[in-house]
Design a protein around this motif. Sequence first.
Motif, mmCIF file in Angstrom:
data_model
loop_
_atom_site.group_PDB
_atom_site.id
_atom_site.type_symbol
_atom_site.label_atom_id
_atom_site.label_comp_id
_atom_site.label_asym_id
_atom_site.label_seq_id
_atom_site.Cartn_x
_atom_site.Cartn_y
_atom_site.Cartn_z
ATOM 1 N N SER A 79 39.305 27.571 22.178
ATOM 2 C CA SER A 79 40.316 26.526 21.992
ATOM 3 C C SER A 79 39.806 25.420 21.079
ATOM 4 O O SER A 79 40.592 24.792 20.364
ATOM 5 C CB SER A 79 40.783 25.966 23.340
ATOM 6 O OG SER A 79 39.706 25.463 24.088
ATOM 7 N N THR A 100 42.883 25.980 26.717
ATOM 8 C CA THR A 100 44.012 26.831 26.324
ATOM 9 C C THR A 100 45.278 26.504 27.106
ATOM 10 O O THR A 100 46.373 26.564 26.551
ATOM 11 C CB THR A 100 43.662 28.322 26.496
ATOM 12 O OG1 THR A 100 43.227 28.567 27.841
ATOM 13 C CG2 THR A 100 42.572 28.758 25.536
ATOM 14 N N ASP A 101 45.147 26.140 28.376
ATOM 15 C CA ASP A 101 46.331 25.776 29.172
ATOM 16 C C ASP A 101 47.002 24.527 28.610
ATOM 17 O O ASP A 101 48.228 24.429 28.585
ATOM 18 C CB ASP A 101 45.956 25.544 30.637
ATOM 19 C CG ASP A 101 45.566 26.819 31.349
ATOM 20 O OD1 ASP A 101 46.060 27.899 30.982
ATOM 21 O OD2 ASP A 101 44.747 26.738 32.289
ATOM 22 N N ILE A 104 48.686 25.516 24.970
ATOM 23 C CA ILE A 104 49.882 26.362 24.977
ATOM 24 C C ILE A 104 51.135 25.541 25.302
ATOM 25 O O ILE A 104 52.231 25.859 24.835
ATOM 26 C CB ILE A 104 49.720 27.561 25.956
ATOM 27 C CG1 ILE A 104 50.743 28.655 25.619
ATOM 28 C CG2 ILE A 104 49.817 27.121 27.395
ATOM 29 C CD1 ILE A 104 50.511 29.954 26.364
ATOM 30 N N PHE A 120 47.661 33.893 22.659
ATOM 31 C CA PHE A 120 47.048 33.465 23.917
ATOM 32 C C PHE A 120 46.890 34.645 24.859
ATOM 33 O O PHE A 120 47.691 35.590 24.832
ATOM 34 C CB PHE A 120 47.922 32.401 24.599
ATOM 35 C CG PHE A 120 47.808 31.040 23.986
ATOM 36 C CD1 PHE A 120 46.896 30.112 24.475
ATOM 37 C CD2 PHE A 120 48.621 30.677 22.927
ATOM 38 C CE1 PHE A 120 46.804 28.846 23.911
ATOM 39 C CE2 PHE A 120 48.536 29.418 22.355
ATOM 40 C CZ PHE A 120 47.623 28.497 22.851
ATOM 41 N N THR A 127 45.668 30.532 31.339
ATOM 42 C CA THR A 127 45.221 31.233 30.140
ATOM 43 C C THR A 127 43.699 31.111 30.043
ATOM 44 O O THR A 127 43.097 30.225 30.652
ATOM 45 C CB THR A 127 45.879 30.645 28.878
ATOM 46 O OG1 THR A 127 45.567 29.255 28.797
ATOM 47 C CG2 THR A 127 47.386 30.856 28.899
ATOM 48 N N VAL A 130 42.200 32.222 23.250
ATOM 49 C CA VAL A 130 43.162 32.000 22.179
ATOM 50 C C VAL A 130 42.502 32.319 20.844
ATOM 51 O O VAL A 130 41.289 32.139 20.685
ATOM 52 C CB VAL A 130 43.710 30.549 22.197
ATOM 53 C CG1 VAL A 130 42.598 29.536 21.969
ATOM 54 C CG2 VAL A 130 44.842 30.353 21.209
#
Length: 168
Positions: A79, A100-101, A104, A120, A127, A130
């Motif tokens: 990320s 990543t959470d 997204i 993703f 998640t 990515v």
Amino acid sequence: MHWGRFAVGVAVLALATGSIPREDELIKVVAYAYASQGIPYSWGGGHGKSPGPSRGTCRGYHGSVRPCPAERTRGLDCSGFTRWMYRLAFGDDVLGRGNTDDHIRRMRRVRVPRPGDLVFYGNRKRTHHVGVYVGDGKMINAFATGTTTRMDDVAAVKDILGFYHYPA
């Protein structure tokens, strides 16, 4: 190497060709350029105040390389890599700090991906990976401890959640 000067060089090259690429194309060009530099993977790397390679953290690290090398490795995690690529392409830290959470949530899902979109992995609740989609079933990503930024098939990670485009 000073990464900022390298980014300026990529941008100058794009301008010198007589065309100004859209952000999605610029993301692809920049991602290719940085993948070829082989920037080390570092858990938590790239999440400083501003995007770009940084020392990582061993907090939350579950990798197979022991002891955790992140605190002594200047690099990027997945990320952190996508955050930096979007910063270079958009001229602003549009993805912001986080994982990543967090990233997204700033994107919208697309059925047909274009180069520069993000791919993703994980599920709707959590998640875990990515990458920058570059077309033809490929992504550029910071894969895991012990690797450097590189190109992989999007199928290299089994639990693909989907492709996402910025802005949301």
